[in-house]
Design a protein around this motif. Structure first.
Motif, mmCIF file in Angstrom:
data_model
loop_
_atom_site.group_PDB
_atom_site.id
_atom_site.type_symbol
_atom_site.label_atom_id
_atom_site.label_comp_id
_atom_site.label_asym_id
_atom_site.label_seq_id
_atom_site.Cartn_x
_atom_site.Cartn_y
_atom_site.Cartn_z
ATOM 1 N N ASP A 81 44.421 36.188 -52.627
ATOM 2 C CA ASP A 81 44.881 36.927 -51.457
ATOM 3 C C ASP A 81 43.455 37.880 -51.085
ATOM 4 N N LEU A 82 43.118 38.584 -52.166
ATOM 5 C CA LEU A 82 42.334 39.506 -51.724
ATOM 6 C C LEU A 82 41.097 39.581 -52.758
ATOM 7 N N LEU A 83 39.778 39.477 -52.080
ATOM 8 C CA LEU A 83 38.623 39.361 -52.922
ATOM 9 C C LEU A 83 37.809 40.663 -52.844
ATOM 10 N N ILE A 84 37.411 41.387 -53.794
ATOM 11 C CA ILE A 84 36.771 42.435 -53.552
ATOM 12 C C ILE A 84 35.205 42.302 -54.469
ATOM 13 N N GLY A 85 34.342 42.601 -53.732
ATOM 14 C CA GLY A 85 32.833 42.419 -54.181
ATOM 15 C C GLY A 85 32.547 43.877 -54.457
ATOM 16 N N ALA A 86 32.093 44.002 -55.780
ATOM 17 C CA ALA A 86 31.877 45.275 -56.359
ATOM 18 C C ALA A 86 30.785 45.068 -57.543
ATOM 19 N N VAL A 87 29.723 44.132 -57.276
ATOM 20 C CA VAL A 87 28.757 44.066 -58.347
ATOM 21 C C VAL A 87 27.377 44.930 -57.949
ATOM 22 N N LEU A 88 26.609 45.104 -58.887
ATOM 23 C CA LEU A 88 25.228 45.927 -58.662
ATOM 24 C C LEU A 88 24.367 45.569 -59.816
ATOM 25 N N ILE A 89 23.039 45.227 -59.081
ATOM 26 C CA ILE A 89 21.959 44.966 -60.124
ATOM 27 C C ILE A 89 21.041 46.450 -59.373
#
Ligand SMILES: NC(=O)c1ccc[n+]([C@@H]2O[C@H](COP(=O)([O-])OP(=O)(O)OC[C@H]3O[C@@H](n4cnc5c(N)ncnc54)[C@H](O)[C@@H]3O)[C@@H](O)[C@H]2O)c1
Length: 361
Positions: free
Chosen positions: A233-241
């Motif tokens: 239902d909910l996708l959260i993008g929280a990546v970092l390089i």
């Protein structure tokens, strides 16, 4: 040294780079502090509080930029501010140059010493000036996601926590760092079914230990992301390089497999975003729909809670600002290797290795 604080002009921005408390400390060190009129107003700090702390208030942003040796900001300068920067000036702010090549060119052309909050490092290699805003954005991502899942806001009408006898909403978080871990805390607190994916198994171990099996942790690879996203239902993008453009972790097809009326919140948009279908939005127009999924990607989410964000940000920047003011810029950089890691532009070149790898020197 003259320290200048312009009013932020990015859409919906409410933060300010200096509180009256920090101002008082700098004035006690015999520094001159110039604050643009109403710079702190939307964070609840009034001009008279800065005046009482010893600052001078300037009506015109040109006066602040023109006089300041050290300009303190929150967000990266926007096009209208490029011409205000001048040679010999030091700019201490978020820059996110990997996603802002025009700003990189302007900093080179103006030969500004640009120190980016997001690449300043602590002794253990962590990013102390990114951390508090990431924590806030992570928590807000779940609030925002829950809001846009509501039927009247374009969503599927799923209540993240459900109630007894119904299934909870399914939340997938890409990245288990500062923002991802805080999104996880909020989502589990609401009673959602949470899956967190990361490439760093130590981050997953820590979350697994913290939540005692109440969340699912998965190694981030295309097969696992695809499986987690199906029916979410909910996708959260929280990546970092660090300093690089964010990698695309969720493809267009994977987003298409989400439930109709699902919501995507890509926190990593300030580094270009980690979801193929994402592009930046603003507080004024925060969402758009692709393949039946509501997309939200505001690059300055902490501005939604300007008071908390300003206090959290300035508490983190204060030791570095005090070092720059006290020792002078060059000595402070020489004595604080972590602060020196923040230098992105100097003498007309991009000098941070990872940023230069993206934009060229
Ligand atoms: N939109 C906003 O308002 C806002 C506010 C604050 C921070 N941010 C941004 O949020 C992003 C995340 O910041 P953070 O402090 O949480 O970073 P962080 O370094 O604490 O965490 C990032 C995590 O991403 C993981 N990662 C890297 N590649 C991955 C992949 N392919 N799949 C899954 N995980 C992967 C890393 O291992 C790390 O654990 C940054 O781009 C930051 O600038 C945005």
């Amino acid at each position: 040294m003259i320290i200048g604080v312009p009013r932020e002009i990015k859409n919906g921005e409410t933060r300010v780079s200096m509180t009256p408390n920090l101002c008082r400390r700098l004035v006690a060190m015999r520094k001159r502090v110039l604050i643009e009129r109403d710079a702190g107003r939307s964070a609840g700090f009034l001009d008279r509080e800065y005046e009482q702390a010893g600052a001078e208030i300037a009506a015109d942003p040109d006066d602040v930029w023109g006089a300041a040796d050290l300009v303190l900001k929150v967000k990266e300068p926007l096009e209208g501010e490029f011409e205000r920067m001048r040679e010999g000036q030091t700019l201490f702010t978020y820059l996110h140059l990997a996603a802002a090549p025009a700003l990189g060119q302007a900093l080179k052309r103006k030969r500004v010493l640009g120190i980016a909050y997001e690449t300043v490092e602590a002794a253990d290699g962590s990013l102390p000036l990114l951390k508090p805003m990431s924590q806030i954005a992570g928590r807000l991502a779940v609030q925002v996601g829950a809001y846009f899942l509501q039927s009247q806001n374009g969503g599927s009408g799923v209540l993240l926590g459900g109630i007894p006898g119904t299934s909870p909403g399914r939340v997938v978080i890409l990245g288990a760092g500062n923002s991802g871990a805080h999104a996880c805390r909020m989502a589990t607190g609401m009673g959602a079914h949470v899956t967190v994916l990361d490439v760093d198994s130590r981050k997953l171990d820590a979350l697994d230990a913290e939540y005692h099996g109440r969340i699912v942790t998965l190694v981030s690879n295309p097969a696992n992301v695809e499986r987690a996203l199906a029916e979410s239902d909910l996708l959260i993008g929280a990546v970092l390089i660090p300093a690089a453009r964010a990698p695309i972790v969720a493809t267009r097809d994977m987003v298409g497999a989400m439930r109709d009326g699902g919501v995507v919140v890509d926190i990593a948009i300030d580094q270009g975003g980690c979801i193929e279908t994402i592009h930046p939005t603003s507080h004024e127009e925060p969402t758009y729909v692709v393949q039946g999924v509501v997309h939200y990607a505001v690059p300055n989410m902490p501005a939604m809670v300007g008071r908390t964000s300003t206090i959290a940000l300035t508490q983190a920047t204060e030791p570095f600002v005090v070092a720059l003011a006290d020792k002078g810029v060059e000595r402070a950089l020489a004595e604080h290797p972590g602060l020196a890691r923040g230098v992105n532009t100097r003498d007309g070149s991009i000098v941070h290795p990872q940023v230069a790898a993206v934009l060229g020197g």
